[in-house]
Enzyme design. Structure first.
Site, PDB file in Angstrom:
ATOM      1  N   HIS A 168      -0.989  -9.252  -0.432  1.00  0.00           N
ATOM      2  CA  HIS A 168      -1.185  -9.078  -1.876  1.00  0.00           C
ATOM      3  C   HIS A 168       0.143  -9.230  -2.593  1.00  0.00           C
ATOM      4  O   HIS A 168       1.150  -8.674  -2.161  1.00  0.00           O
ATOM      5  CB  HIS A 168      -1.746  -7.686  -2.172  1.00  0.00           C
ATOM      6  CG  HIS A 168      -3.214  -7.584  -1.924  1.00  0.00           C
ATOM      7  ND1 HIS A 168      -4.020  -6.718  -2.605  1.00  0.00           N
ATOM      8  CD2 HIS A 168      -4.015  -8.240  -1.073  1.00  0.00           C
ATOM      9  CE1 HIS A 168      -5.271  -6.849  -2.183  1.00  0.00           C
ATOM     10  NE2 HIS A 168      -5.283  -7.765  -1.251  1.00  0.00           N
ATOM     11  N   TYR A 216      -5.156   0.474  -9.831  1.00  0.00           N
ATOM     12  CA  TYR A 216      -4.817   1.885 -10.013  1.00  0.00           C
ATOM     13  C   TYR A 216      -5.249   2.233 -11.441  1.00  0.00           C
ATOM     14  O   TYR A 216      -4.637   1.746 -12.403  1.00  0.00           O
ATOM     15  CB  TYR A 216      -3.317   2.116  -9.838  1.00  0.00           C
ATOM     16  CG  TYR A 216      -2.840   2.026  -8.402  1.00  0.00           C
ATOM     17  CD1 TYR A 216      -2.636   0.803  -7.772  1.00  0.00           C
ATOM     18  CD2 TYR A 216      -2.590   3.188  -7.661  1.00  0.00           C
ATOM     19  CE1 TYR A 216      -2.193   0.740  -6.453  1.00  0.00           C
ATOM     20  CE2 TYR A 216      -2.148   3.133  -6.346  1.00  0.00           C
ATOM     21  CZ  TYR A 216      -1.953   1.907  -5.753  1.00  0.00           C
ATOM     22  OH  TYR A 216      -1.517   1.845  -4.443  1.00  0.00           O
ATOM     23  N   PRO A 243      -0.746  10.245  -1.505  1.00  0.00           N
ATOM     24  CA  PRO A 243      -0.958   8.844  -1.130  1.00  0.00           C
ATOM     25  C   PRO A 243      -0.850   7.824  -2.263  1.00  0.00           C
ATOM     26  O   PRO A 243      -0.892   6.622  -2.002  1.00  0.00           O
ATOM     27  CB  PRO A 243      -2.374   8.842  -0.541  1.00  0.00           C
ATOM     28  CG  PRO A 243      -3.016  10.076  -1.052  1.00  0.00           C
ATOM     29  CD  PRO A 243      -1.939  11.059  -1.306  1.00  0.00           C
ATOM     30  N   LYS A 297       2.881   5.352   0.761  1.00  0.00           N
ATOM     31  CA  LYS A 297       4.152   5.366   1.475  1.00  0.00           C
ATOM     32  C   LYS A 297       4.128   6.054   2.851  1.00  0.00           C
ATOM     33  O   LYS A 297       5.025   5.812   3.688  1.00  0.00           O
ATOM     34  CB  LYS A 297       5.225   6.076   0.622  1.00  0.00           C
ATOM     35  CG  LYS A 297       5.696   5.260  -0.539  1.00  0.00           C
ATOM     36  CD  LYS A 297       6.639   4.151  -0.085  1.00  0.00           C
ATOM     37  CE  LYS A 297       6.837   3.088  -1.124  1.00  0.00           C
ATOM     38  NZ  LYS A 297       6.055   1.869  -0.915  1.00  0.00           N
ATOM     39  N   TYR A 325       7.290  -0.102  -4.534  1.00  0.00           N
ATOM     40  CA  TYR A 325       5.944  -0.264  -3.959  1.00  0.00           C
ATOM     41  C   TYR A 325       5.967  -1.176  -2.742  1.00  0.00           C
ATOM     42  O   TYR A 325       5.367  -0.860  -1.699  1.00  0.00           O
ATOM     43  CB  TYR A 325       4.987  -0.813  -5.032  1.00  0.00           C
ATOM     44  CG  TYR A 325       3.537  -0.709  -4.638  1.00  0.00           C
ATOM     45  CD1 TYR A 325       2.823   0.474  -4.842  1.00  0.00           C
ATOM     46  CD2 TYR A 325       2.874  -1.778  -4.054  1.00  0.00           C
ATOM     47  CE1 TYR A 325       1.500   0.576  -4.470  1.00  0.00           C
ATOM     48  CE2 TYR A 325       1.545  -1.683  -3.677  1.00  0.00           C
ATOM     49  CZ  TYR A 325       0.869  -0.501  -3.888  1.00  0.00           C
ATOM     50  OH  TYR A 325      -0.451  -0.393  -3.505  1.00  0.00           O
TER      51      TYR A 325
END
Ligand code: FAD
Ligand code: DHB
Length: 390
Positions: free
Chosen positions: A72, A196, A288, A292, A379
């Site tokens: 992604h 998100y 979460p 990570k 990220y």
């Protein structure tokens, strides 16, 4: 029984450590309290950082991940009636994430250890650690395993961390006033990338495992029980939190698994006592939202492998002595990022001021290249030498 490194726990940390040590000619035995089937079916993480993918690839266990994992190059932040893509390809060129289930990583590692003649003992009850200052050993179901060092890779609820005498560890923690309900559904993902979503009803996350399987998370009250969440309620809540932009429709299908996870931040320092080295969730937990935890476990065992390899090759304890402080640089960066993502995206009761701050910060992250880059580089994962002094 005798081995060089006694490893407690066959999660990603313990299994990868055992494999990486094997590649350096170091012998280990892995002791796992649950069954092989249980650890292979446990649905948890899904996002692998670039560095994690590279470690698995270089260790020769990335073949299926390369074939079946989904690379992604961005995520969507959805709030206030709009969707905003964070484009990794522009902000952090050459770095991406791969969506590949943690249990698939675990399956690949177990298969490889067993094919290489490694020892993983499953269903082992009553694991106890002894003599941690010198000549350590582990007992379990009437047996004894002597070793040079012990790697405590047994997760947050394991025996390793509690075996360290009182007063040695400094513990830092934060609890969050919500939990995550995780759902796996037999339905193609409704979008190509992760979403998100921030909403007045709480946070929601759209993820996936394959072109046929979707993974979702919902912010729920901390004391919620799975009985409170029949399928219709789950889909209604996901629709309410995700169908907030024009043209987006959530595809629904049979729910094949569901679970509730507590949300906490936790660090125990140092990550070592005598001959015991803690790695992964045994030493630190992140909520979460930043994806990570698994990646930190991989970074820890990468450093522990290098330190043990140096020790066995030269007798030097320099890297072993530096293990805890080296790991903690990355751990605290991930702690901050995970806390930040969690605070940015979840709904907190009775906090109108905090909600305005969230919306302002979301506007900033989705309009400023600098702010978006901060999110993107954390990220996809900072380089392994992050925080190392020159
Ligand atoms: P674990 O996976 O917990 O493994 C520990 C092992 O030790 C287990 O197999 C356990 O059975 C065994 N054990 C425990 N006690 C004993 C004992 N007494 N004796 C012997 N064995 C014992 N991380 C990410 O990087 N990306 C994500 O996208 C992500 N999403 C997540 C989503 C959810 C809902 C959750 C809950 C977690 C997520 N994580 C994510 C975090 C990730 O799953 C963990 O950080 C990861 O499992 C840590 O690996 P570990 O090997 O340290 O510990
Ligand atoms: C997944 C889990 C996470 O915690 C996250 O931030 C993104 C994706 C997942 O399981 O797919």
């Amino acid at each position: 029984m005798r081995t060089q490194v006694g490893i407690v726990g066959a999660g990603p940390a313990g299994l990868l450590l055992s494999h990486l040590l094997h590649l350096r000619g170091i012998d280990s035995v892995v002791l796992e309290s649950r069954s092989r089937r249980y650890v292979e079916q446990r649905v948890r993480a899904g996002v692998l950082e670039q560095g994690t993918v590279d470690v698995l690839d270089e260790a020769g266990v990335g073949e299926r991940m390369r074939a079946e994992g989904l690379p992604h190059h961005g995520i969507e932040l959805r709030y206030g009636g709009g969707g905003h893509r964070v484009p990794f390809e522009r902000l952090v060129p050459g770095r991406a994430i791969t969506v590949y289930g943690q249990q698939e990583v675990v399956k690949d590692l177990i298969a490889r250890r067993l094919a290489d003649g490694g020892t993983i003992l499953f269903d082992v009850p009553d694991v106890a650690l002894h003599s941690l200052e010198k000549d350590p050993y582990i007992t379990f179901s009437g047996e004894r395993l002597d070793c040079d060092v012990i790697a405590g890779c047994d997760g947050f609820h394991g025996v390793s961390r509690p075996s360290i005498p009182e007063g040695v560890l400094t513990v830092f923690r934060r609890e969050y006033p919500f939990a995550w309900l995780g759902v796996l559904a037999e339905v193609p993902p409704s979008a190509e990338e992760l979403i998100y979503a921030h909403s007045d009803r709480g946070f929601a996350l759209h993820s996936m495992r394959s072109p046929e399987i979707s993974r979702f998370y919902l912010q729920v009250p901390p004391d919620t029980s799975l009985e409170d969440w029949p399928d219709e309620r789950i889909w209604a809540e996901l629709r309410a939190r995700l169908e907030t932009v024009p043209g987006f429709t959530l595809a629904e299908g049979p729910i094949i698994s569901r679970d509730v996870s507590a949300m906490r931040s936790f660090v125990a320092e140092p990550m070592r006592y005598g001959t015991l080295y803690l790695a992964g969730d045994a030493a630190h937990i992140v909520p979460p939202t930043g994806a990570k935890g698994l990646n930190l476990a991989v970074a820890d065992v990468r450093l522990l492998t290098a330190a043990l390899a140096e020790f066995y090759a030269t007798g030097s304890t320099a890297l072993l002595d530096a293990y805890s402080s080296s790991c903690l640089k990355r751990v605290w960066r991930a702690q901050h990022f995970s806390w930040w993502m969690t605070t940015l995206l979840h709904t907190f009761d009775d906090d109108p001021y905090g909600r305005r701050l969230q919306l302002s910060h979301l506007d900033y992250v989705t309009s400023s290249e600098a702010a978006a880059t901060t999110l993107a580089e954390n990220y996809v994962g900072l380089p392994f030498d992050f925080g190392a002094r020159p």
